[in-house]
Write an enzyme that holds these catalytic residues in place. Sequence first.
Site, PDB file in Angstrom:
ATOM      1  N   HIS A  11       0.841  -1.198   0.000  1.00  0.00           N
ATOM      2  CA  HIS A  11       0.000   0.000   0.000  1.00  0.00           C
ATOM      3  C   HIS A  11       0.874   1.244   0.000  1.00  0.00           C
ATOM      4  O   HIS A  11       2.116   1.164  -0.095  1.00  0.00           O
ATOM      5  CB  HIS A  11      -1.008  -0.022   1.152  1.00  0.00           C
ATOM      6  CG  HIS A  11      -0.401  -0.081   2.522  1.00  0.00           C
ATOM      7  ND1 HIS A  11       0.461   0.876   2.987  1.00  0.00           N
ATOM      8  CD2 HIS A  11      -0.530  -0.982   3.521  1.00  0.00           C
ATOM      9  CE1 HIS A  11       0.829   0.577   4.213  1.00  0.00           C
ATOM     10  NE2 HIS A  11       0.255  -0.562   4.562  1.00  0.00           N
ATOM     11  N   HIS A  23       4.145   1.387   2.198  1.00  0.00           N
ATOM     12  CA  HIS A  23       5.301   0.646   1.666  1.00  0.00           C
ATOM     13  C   HIS A  23       5.883   1.392   0.465  1.00  0.00           C
ATOM     14  O   HIS A  23       7.102   1.480   0.298  1.00  0.00           O
ATOM     15  CB  HIS A  23       4.894  -0.761   1.210  1.00  0.00           C
ATOM     16  CG  HIS A  23       4.136  -1.542   2.234  1.00  0.00           C
ATOM     17  ND1 HIS A  23       2.851  -1.996   2.035  1.00  0.00           N
ATOM     18  CD2 HIS A  23       4.479  -1.936   3.485  1.00  0.00           C
ATOM     19  CE1 HIS A  23       2.442  -2.658   3.103  1.00  0.00           C
ATOM     20  NE2 HIS A  23       3.406  -2.626   4.007  1.00  0.00           N
ATOM     21  N   CYS A  43       1.255 -11.115  22.531  1.00  0.00           N
ATOM     22  CA  CYS A  43       0.298 -10.646  21.524  1.00  0.00           C
ATOM     23  C   CYS A  43       0.666 -11.302  20.205  1.00  0.00           C
ATOM     24  O   CYS A  43       1.781 -11.124  19.703  1.00  0.00           O
ATOM     25  CB  CYS A  43       0.343  -9.119  21.390  1.00  0.00           C
ATOM     26  SG  CYS A  43      -0.620  -8.566  19.954  1.00  0.00           S
ATOM     27  N   CYS A  88       1.462  -8.764  17.292  1.00  0.00           N
ATOM     28  CA  CYS A  88       2.807  -8.155  17.324  1.00  0.00           C
ATOM     29  C   CYS A  88       3.904  -9.201  17.353  1.00  0.00           C
ATOM     30  O   CYS A  88       5.068  -8.881  17.166  1.00  0.00           O
ATOM     31  CB  CYS A  88       2.988  -7.295  18.569  1.00  0.00           C
ATOM     32  SG  CYS A  88       1.790  -5.994  18.747  1.00  0.00           S
ATOM     33  N   CYS A 118      -3.045  -4.974  24.447  1.00  0.00           N
ATOM     34  CA  CYS A 118      -1.885  -4.649  23.607  1.00  0.00           C
ATOM     35  C   CYS A 118      -2.066  -3.230  23.073  1.00  0.00           C
ATOM     36  O   CYS A 118      -3.114  -2.923  22.499  1.00  0.00           O
ATOM     37  CB  CYS A 118      -1.809  -5.649  22.448  1.00  0.00           C
ATOM     38  SG  CYS A 118      -0.882  -4.997  21.046  1.00  0.00           S
ATOM     39  N   HIS A 174      -2.762  -3.378  19.109  1.00  0.00           N
ATOM     40  CA  HIS A 174      -3.950  -4.033  18.550  1.00  0.00           C
ATOM     41  C   HIS A 174      -5.201  -3.889  19.402  1.00  0.00           C
ATOM     42  O   HIS A 174      -6.289  -4.254  18.970  1.00  0.00           O
ATOM     43  CB  HIS A 174      -3.654  -5.528  18.328  1.00  0.00           C
ATOM     44  CG  HIS A 174      -2.623  -5.762  17.277  1.00  0.00           C
ATOM     45  ND1 HIS A 174      -1.272  -5.789  17.555  1.00  0.00           N
ATOM     46  CD2 HIS A 174      -2.735  -5.924  15.940  1.00  0.00           C
ATOM     47  CE1 HIS A 174      -0.600  -5.985  16.436  1.00  0.00           C
ATOM     48  NE2 HIS A 174      -1.457  -6.057  15.448  1.00  0.00           N
ATOM     49  N   LYS A 215      -5.691   6.808  10.399  1.00  0.00           N
ATOM     50  CA  LYS A 215      -4.775   5.722  10.054  1.00  0.00           C
ATOM     51  C   LYS A 215      -5.364   4.897   8.896  1.00  0.00           C
ATOM     52  O   LYS A 215      -6.576   4.719   8.831  1.00  0.00           O
ATOM     53  CB  LYS A 215      -4.610   4.828  11.295  1.00  0.00           C
ATOM     54  CG  LYS A 215      -3.210   4.368  11.468  1.00  0.00           C
ATOM     55  CD  LYS A 215      -3.024   3.598  12.745  1.00  0.00           C
ATOM     56  CE  LYS A 215      -1.847   2.657  12.521  1.00  0.00           C
ATOM     57  NZ  LYS A 215      -1.452   1.897  13.649  1.00  0.00           N
ATOM     58  N   LYS A 242      -7.511  -1.687   6.662  1.00  0.00           N
ATOM     59  CA  LYS A 242      -8.398  -2.457   5.797  1.00  0.00           C
ATOM     60  C   LYS A 242      -9.847  -2.279   6.226  1.00  0.00           C
ATOM     61  O   LYS A 242     -10.739  -2.102   5.413  1.00  0.00           O
ATOM     62  CB  LYS A 242      -8.028  -3.935   5.897  1.00  0.00           C
ATOM     63  CG  LYS A 242      -7.305  -4.450   4.668  1.00  0.00           C
ATOM     64  CD  LYS A 242      -7.346  -5.952   4.665  1.00  0.00           C
ATOM     65  CE  LYS A 242      -5.943  -6.504   4.484  1.00  0.00           C
ATOM     66  NZ  LYS A 242      -5.798  -7.898   4.825  1.00  0.00           N
TER      67      LYS A 242
HETATM   68  N1  MSP Z   1       8.414  -6.942   8.510  1.00  0.00           N
HETATM   69  C1  MSP Z   1       8.566  -5.801   9.329  1.00  0.00           C
HETATM   70  C2  MSP Z   1       9.859  -5.097   9.040  1.00  0.00           C
HETATM   71  C3  MSP Z   1      11.079  -5.927   9.192  1.00  0.00           C
HETATM   72  S1  MSP Z   1      12.490  -5.054   8.755  1.00  0.00           S
HETATM   73  C4  MSP Z   1      13.721  -6.032   9.172  1.00  0.00           C
HETATM   74  C5  MSP Z   1       7.428  -4.841   9.074  1.00  0.00           C
HETATM   75  N2  MSP Z   1       6.768  -4.968   7.932  1.00  0.00           N
HETATM   76  S2  MSP Z   1       5.531  -4.054   7.447  1.00  0.00           S
HETATM   77  O1  MSP Z   1       5.027  -4.645   6.242  1.00  0.00           O
HETATM   78  O2  MSP Z   1       4.612  -3.861   8.508  1.00  0.00           O
HETATM   79  O3  MSP Z   1       6.166  -2.696   7.039  1.00  0.00           O
HETATM   80  C6  MSP Z   1       6.304  -1.628   7.936  1.00  0.00           C
HETATM   81  C7  MSP Z   1       6.881  -0.483   7.168  1.00  0.00           C
HETATM   82  O4  MSP Z   1       6.041  -0.141   6.045  1.00  0.00           O
HETATM   83  C8  MSP Z   1       6.995   0.821   7.919  1.00  0.00           C
HETATM   84  O5  MSP Z   1       8.101   0.883   8.776  1.00  0.00           O
HETATM   85  C9  MSP Z   1       7.077   1.796   6.772  1.00  0.00           C
HETATM   86  O6  MSP Z   1       8.300   1.703   6.145  1.00  0.00           O
HETATM   87  C10 MSP Z   1       6.014   1.245   5.865  1.00  0.00           C
HETATM   88  N3  MSP Z   1       4.685   1.728   6.238  1.00  0.00           N
HETATM   89  C11 MSP Z   1       3.598   0.963   6.494  1.00  0.00           C
HETATM   90  N4  MSP Z   1       2.544   1.785   6.753  1.00  0.00           N
HETATM   91  C12 MSP Z   1       2.926   3.070   6.666  1.00  0.00           C
HETATM   92  C13 MSP Z   1       2.257   4.308   6.701  1.00  0.00           C
HETATM   93  N5  MSP Z   1       0.963   4.417   6.948  1.00  0.00           N
HETATM   94  N6  MSP Z   1       2.979   5.417   6.445  1.00  0.00           N
HETATM   95  C14 MSP Z   1       4.292   5.378   6.123  1.00  0.00           C
HETATM   96  N7  MSP Z   1       4.943   4.215   6.059  1.00  0.00           N
HETATM   97  C15 MSP Z   1       4.357   3.068   6.494  1.00  0.00           C
HETATM   98  O7  MSP Z   1       7.191  -4.003   9.918  1.00  0.00           O
END
Ligand code: MSP
Length: 662
Positions: A18, A21, A126, A129, A143, A146, A296, A299
């Site tokens: 999304h 990412h 949790c 997490c 938590c 969540h 935020k 989904k």
């Molecule tokens: N798998 C772990 C990371 C492991 S790194 C060794 C993880 N994955 S995640 O899919 O949840 O990705 C989190 C990351 O996605 C955030 O740190 C950020 O880079 C990005 N984002 C996810 N949602 C976001 C927003 N709403 N806004 C900005 N970036 C965000 O955590």
Amino acid sequence: MTAFYLTTPIYYVNALPHLGHAYTTIVADSLVRFQRLMGKDSLFITGTDEHGDKIVQAAEKAGSSPQKLADDVSAAFRSLWPRLDVAPAGFVRTTDESHKAVVRAFLQKVHDAGDIYFGEYSGHYCYGCERFYTEKELENGLCPQHLTKPELISERNYFFRMSRYQDWLKQHILEKPDFIRPERYRTEVLALLDSGVLDDLCISRPKSRLTWGIELPFDPQYVCYVWFDALLAYISALGGPESPDFRRYWPQSEHLVAKDILKPHAVFWPTMLKAADLPLFRHLNVHGYWLVRDTKMSKSLGNVIAPLAMADTFGNDVFRYFLLREMHFGNDASFSEEALTARLNADLANDLGNLFSRVLSMTAKFCRSAVPEPGPDEDLERALKKVAEESVSNFKNLFSRLRFSAALESLWELVRALNKYVDAAAPWNLAKNNDGERLGTVLHTLLRYMYIVAVHLWPVMPRKAEVMLEQLGLPVGPEGPSSGILDREDLFAVPLMPGSAVASFSNLFPRRDSEAEASMPGWSVTEEAGGGKNNSGAACPSADRVDAGDPAPGGAIEFSDFQKLELRVGTVTACEAHPNADKLLRVMVDLGESSVRQIIAGIAEFFVPENIVGKQVVVVANLAPRKLRGLESRGMILAVRKDEGLELLSVTAPVVPGSRVS
Ligand code: MSP
């Protein structure tokens, strides 16, 4: 050549990519492109985090297996990046055998060093997490992430002696003020380290509870905790700690994450590296969250922004520019289509697009699209040079410190100064007064600085910057401008050769209206302001400014207001097929105003575009701007049916463009 190595988080495969990412990964791509232009041997990696409870649960929910889910979602991430012009040097999957080998070797090393021990643990676990919470960390027993009640679990597990490194970590953060940046996150981590004794980290899960993970090399009854596995992707991406790439890039490594995963990166990861006797990364760069209308993304709220949809609607480059310009790195930012449209119309169409459009159009008109010979600089050029030097120096400084929004704002000071310079130097008057030398200086100066702007924008908007450079007759390949170009002493010695050809027409960023697009009117209706390429090199009298933003003078009219019609004669300066509609032509008409009008006309089946160029036509000049298949039209060209064909209304002898029909 100095190295530069950047990582994004490796993303969980329990959800499709999304906006969040996409943001982090686009930032990584832009920063790496920038560092390349600064002369560094730069690369970034990304990937997917595929083990753990979270993935098992998501697979169950999807009626799939963890492996199948991981394969599918990982492929979705991997295929997204090239479509957003994001080019990672590597893509790690934590289920790759090469990654697993690095994790096992690391675990063994830390175990051998005595920093992993076996012990009993009971705590509040949790599943969302994938971690235990202490009493203190729970909010009303729930938590904090969540808002669900964690399960009280008691089991024997392996622990990493993280507590042992608490003082060392604090000292390191104090000694290296930019180890964690921006400052607010550094402060947050220091506060956390000050708030009490750091617990040891539980790094195993018994196979009786979870099998989807990497088996511990020293106990086959356990798999590795997902974070202890995932963080090592940053090293396995380079081939492991023994590889030449590790030796080359690791000392210059930086991580890019959002605030949600600050603790694992700022506390677990450096202490893990220390325990394994590996050097630390240089910077942890932490950004805020994208919110959707201040809420935020989730989904359940149905407000998850799919990056490709936005990139398709606005174009990749506009999307990338918006993300970097709108979010002040470190803070949260709010995403909306209105904000995107506003940035597109103001910064890109009005400021930057207009600059290219008016300068190339004037070069076509006054110099037949050939770069003119410059004469001596005067006060205006000297003042502009100062602005330009300051603007690009600030840009570089800010961009390298991840202050992307401020960096772009700084570059826009130059863009706006260039538009002001056009107004102040008034090339149309110089042409009228036959002051060829001064006209040459002004246009040459503008083309040079437009090149400087395009080169600086390449990291953020690679494809548009390539078009800009091509329009300036200085094309670059997909690798972009040459490495180190931004760091060169002679950055301002632009290789513009007098006499070389530039494009005669530019419409880089068509404006977008937030309102719904108008449906296709009949053949006699036409309209718009913006673009296509006029390679004829024909003169375009008075075409000194294309300003797609201003409404037609006099405001919009209805048909019933027919008598109020403002009919004027204009000269067609350029014409081409509409990119998205067979029946439409994009016609540029000089109406003697400060801007050339873009009119989209439903006449494609009757005319070859080049044959209209140079003709004088009658235009309804005060028609409200309308969108026709994505392009704004600002007027209507009048025509009359003749047999099966169409004749454009015209005059029997040439008149001054803009002459009123009365
Ligand atoms: N798998 C772990 C990371 C492991 S790194 C060794 C993880 N994955 S995640 O899919 O949840 O990705 C989190 C990351 O996605 C955030 O740190 C950020 O880079 C990005 N984002 C996810 N949602 C976001 C927003 N709403 N806004 C900005 N970036 C965000 O955590």
